[in-house]
Design a protein around this motif. Structure first.
Motif, PDB file in Angstrom:
ATOM      1  N   ARG A 142       0.834  -1.200   0.000  1.00 49.40           N
ATOM      2  CA  ARG A 142       0.000   0.000   0.000  1.00 49.40           C
ATOM      3  C   ARG A 142       0.870   1.252   0.000  1.00 49.40           C
ATOM      4  NH1 ARG A 142      -3.340  -3.225   4.077  1.00 49.40           N
ATOM      5  NH2 ARG A 142      -5.250  -3.793   2.968  1.00 49.40           N
ATOM      6  N   ALA A 143       1.935   1.223   0.790  1.00 50.25           N
ATOM      7  CA  ALA A 143       2.836   2.385   0.826  1.00 50.25           C
ATOM      8  C   ALA A 143       3.475   2.620  -0.535  1.00 50.25           C
ATOM      9  CB  ALA A 143       3.909   2.175   1.896  1.00 50.25           C
ATOM     10  N   ASP A 144       3.853   1.553  -1.220  1.00 52.78           N
ATOM     11  CA  ASP A 144       4.463   1.705  -2.542  1.00 52.78           C
ATOM     12  C   ASP A 144       3.481   2.301  -3.546  1.00 52.78           C
ATOM     13  OD1 ASP A 144       6.878   0.733  -1.659  1.00 52.78           O
ATOM     14  OD2 ASP A 144       6.533  -1.316  -2.352  1.00 52.78           O
ATOM     15  N   VAL A 145       2.218   1.920  -3.456  1.00 49.62           N
ATOM     16  CA  VAL A 145       1.208   2.503  -4.348  1.00 49.62           C
ATOM     17  C   VAL A 145       1.094   4.000  -4.095  1.00 49.62           C
ATOM     18  CG1 VAL A 145      -1.261   2.563  -4.898  1.00 49.62           C
ATOM     19  CG2 VAL A 145      -0.105   0.366  -4.635  1.00 49.62           C
ATOM     20  N   LEU A 146       1.074   4.402  -2.849  1.00 49.30           N
ATOM     21  CA  LEU A 146       0.965   5.829  -2.532  1.00 49.30           C
ATOM     22  C   LEU A 146       2.214   6.591  -2.948  1.00 49.30           C
ATOM     23  CD1 LEU A 146      -0.826   5.684   0.947  1.00 49.30           C
ATOM     24  CD2 LEU A 146      -1.808   6.296  -1.271  1.00 49.30           C
ATOM     25  N   ARG A 147       3.386   5.978  -2.815  1.00 53.17           N
ATOM     26  CA  ARG A 147       4.603   6.632  -3.324  1.00 53.17           C
ATOM     27  C   ARG A 147       4.512   6.847  -4.831  1.00 53.17           C
ATOM     28  NH1 ARG A 147      10.378   4.683  -2.217  1.00 53.17           N
ATOM     29  NH2 ARG A 147      10.802   6.881  -2.694  1.00 53.17           N
ATOM     30  N   GLY A 148       3.962   5.853  -5.537  1.00 54.89           N
ATOM     31  CA  GLY A 148       3.792   6.002  -6.974  1.00 54.89           C
ATOM     32  C   GLY A 148       2.826   7.109  -7.331  1.00 54.89           C
ATOM     33  N   LEU A 149       1.816   7.324  -6.481  1.00 54.36           N
ATOM     34  CA  LEU A 149       0.831   8.362  -6.743  1.00 54.36           C
ATOM     35  C   LEU A 149       1.464   9.753  -6.747  1.00 54.36           C
ATOM     36  CD1 LEU A 149      -2.132   9.187  -7.134  1.00 54.36           C
ATOM     37  CD2 LEU A 149      -2.403   9.077  -4.639  1.00 54.36           C
ATOM     38  N   ILE A 150       2.442   9.973  -5.866  1.00 55.20           N
ATOM     39  CA  ILE A 150       3.062  11.303  -5.786  1.00 55.20           C
ATOM     40  C   ILE A 150       4.422  11.364  -6.461  1.00 55.20           C
ATOM     41  CG2 ILE A 150       1.830  11.851  -3.649  1.00 55.20           C
ATOM     42  CD1 ILE A 150       4.435  11.279  -2.120  1.00 55.20           C
ATOM     43  N   ALA A 151       4.873  10.268  -7.073  1.00 55.43           N
ATOM     44  CA  ALA A 151       6.235  10.191  -7.602  1.00 55.43           C
ATOM     45  C   ALA A 151       6.518  11.241  -8.667  1.00 55.43           C
ATOM     46  CB  ALA A 151       6.499   8.795  -8.161  1.00 55.43           C
ATOM     47  N   THR A 152       5.588  11.445  -9.600  1.00 59.68           N
ATOM     48  CA  THR A 152       5.813  12.417 -10.677  1.00 59.68           C
ATOM     49  C   THR A 152       5.965  13.828 -10.115  1.00 59.68           C
ATOM     50  OG1 THR A 152       4.607  11.087 -12.293  1.00 59.68           O
ATOM     51  CG2 THR A 152       4.844  13.437 -12.764  1.00 59.68           C
ATOM     52  N   TYR A 153       5.144  14.164  -9.119  1.00 63.19           N
ATOM     53  CA  TYR A 153       5.214  15.499  -8.518  1.00 63.19           C
ATOM     54  C   TYR A 153       6.510  15.662  -7.727  1.00 63.19           C
ATOM     55  CZ  TYR A 153       0.348  15.415  -9.882  1.00 63.19           C
ATOM     56  OH  TYR A 153      -0.800  15.297 -10.616  1.00 63.19           O
ATOM     57  N   LEU A 154       6.950  14.590  -7.075  1.00 66.77           N
ATOM     58  CA  LEU A 154       8.209  14.658  -6.360  1.00 66.77           C
ATOM     59  C   LEU A 154       9.372  14.888  -7.327  1.00 66.77           C
ATOM     60  CD1 LEU A 154       9.421  14.264  -3.456  1.00 66.77           C
ATOM     61  CD2 LEU A 154       9.920  11.924  -4.169  1.00 66.77           C
ATOM     62  N   LYS A 155       9.341  14.193  -8.453  1.00 65.42           N
ATOM     63  CA  LYS A 155      10.394  14.359  -9.454  1.00 65.42           C
ATOM     64  C   LYS A 155      10.385  15.760 -10.052  1.00 65.42           C
ATOM     65  CE  LYS A 155      11.919  12.532 -13.930  1.00 65.42           C
ATOM     66  NZ  LYS A 155      11.628  11.535 -15.009  1.00 65.42           N
ATOM     67  N   ASP A 156       9.199  16.272 -10.352  1.00 60.69           N
ATOM     68  CA  ASP A 156       9.107  17.557 -11.040  1.00 60.69           C
ATOM     69  C   ASP A 156       9.279  18.761 -10.118  1.00 60.69           C
ATOM     70  OD1 ASP A 156       8.677  16.184 -13.365  1.00 60.69           O
ATOM     71  OD2 ASP A 156       6.506  16.487 -13.382  1.00 60.69           O
ATOM     72  N   TYR A 157       8.834  18.626  -8.841  1.00 58.13           N
ATOM     73  CA  TYR A 157       8.797  19.798  -7.970  1.00 58.13           C
ATOM     74  C   TYR A 157       9.522  19.600  -6.648  1.00 58.13           C
ATOM     75  CZ  TYR A 157       4.986  20.708 -11.235  1.00 58.13           C
ATOM     76  OH  TYR A 157       4.250  20.872 -12.369  1.00 58.13           O
ATOM     77  N   GLY A 158       9.922  18.363  -6.349  1.00 61.74           N
ATOM     78  CA  GLY A 158      10.491  18.078  -5.037  1.00 61.74           C
ATOM     79  C   GLY A 158      11.836  18.704  -4.778  1.00 61.74           C
ATOM     80  N   SER A 159      12.545  19.083  -5.835  1.00 55.26           N
ATOM     81  CA  SER A 159      13.870  19.688  -5.642  1.00 55.26           C
ATOM     82  C   SER A 159      13.836  21.201  -5.776  1.00 55.26           C
ATOM     83  CB  SER A 159      14.827  19.117  -6.694  1.00 55.26           C
ATOM     84  OG  SER A 159      14.375  19.374  -8.007  1.00 55.26           O
TER      85      SER A 159
END
Length: 258
Positions: free
Chosen positions: A241-258
């Protein structure tokens, strides 16, 4: 037409002139909430999915068009499965912090009136109950202007929403329980309290207004995005379940997390 849901007699429409009769036999399939969609389907991998689509009829994805999917058996024309898209997966989606007033869910299946393909609309409105104990996805905001006629429980905790004789959306109760990767049945154990909290945080992060702040580079919003990813990355229980939720926000983390 107002739906009374007398088994085997009532009809609902999908996309204009395509109709199905409501039956008294729901699917015996556990929903799978993959983050971007909900699967109610019998296949266990991509190969089985291709075979399933080749042997059934109904609605389906086509190139860039990603409507909700309903598949029926050629023989008997009964509903066999569905793939339902979350509104935030498309542009211009609306998110509300209240659910529409819904009638009691009545378990049932569908039988197509005729064996031909059709097209459904993509739901554009996500309605969230407090704590995300339930999600309702609607065709548009106009649905909220009048009561729903019926909720057809096509699978455990999964219902189609009917208004004026038409299917105008769907709902999923206890979505945290059904978080799972694509083509994988969810863990039968209940989700942890941490998973439930992080589901709400991730849904906040991928929907307005918090998503707008993330995309604008607001430091506090970006910090929440990073913190959610860290909490999910280090969570010991509910790993799928945690991995699914990480995938849900992964694109936003890549694009805006830095």
């Amino acid at each position: 037409m107002r739906i009374g849901l007398t088994a085997g007699r009532d009809e609902v429409s999908f996309g204009g002139d395509w109709h199905a009769t409501v039956t008294d036999v729901p699917l015996r399939i556990t929903p799978r909430f993959t983050g971007g969609s909900v699967e109610v389907a019998p296949y266990a991998d991509g190969v089985e999915r291709e075979r399933f689509f080749a042997s059934t009829f109904g609605s389906e994805h086509w190139l860039w068009d990603m409507p909700d999917v309903f598949r029926f058996a050629p023989e008997g024309r009964k509903l066999l499965g569905a793939e339902l898209q979350m509104p935030y997966a498309a542009a211009d989606a609306e998110t509300l912090t209240r659910l529409p007033v819904m009638p009691e869910v009545q378990p049932g299946g569908l039988r197509a009136d005729e064996a031909r393909d059709f097209r459904t609309d993509f739901c554009t409105v996500l309605c969230r109950a407090p704590g995300d104990t339930s999600l309702a996805c609607l065709r548009d905001l106009d649905v909220l202007d009048k009561p729903l006629d019926a909720c057809i429980g096509i699978a455990p905790d999964m219902a189609l929403l009917v208004q004026d004789g038409a299917v105008i959306g769907w709902s999923l109760t206890d979505p945290a329980r059904y978080l799972t990767p694509t083509c994988t049945d969810p863990d039968p154990a209940p989700p942890s309290p941490a998973t439930r909290r992080l589901l709400t945080e991730c849904l906040d992060l991928v929907t307005a207004p918090l998503l707008d702040e993330v995309e604008d580079g607001d430091p506090a919003a970006v910090a929440r995005l990073r913190a959610a990813d860290e909490a999910l990355r280090t969570q010991q229980e509910d790993r799928h379940r945690a991995d699914v939720l990480r995938g849900l926000i992964a694109t936003y983390l890549k694009d805006y997390g830095s």
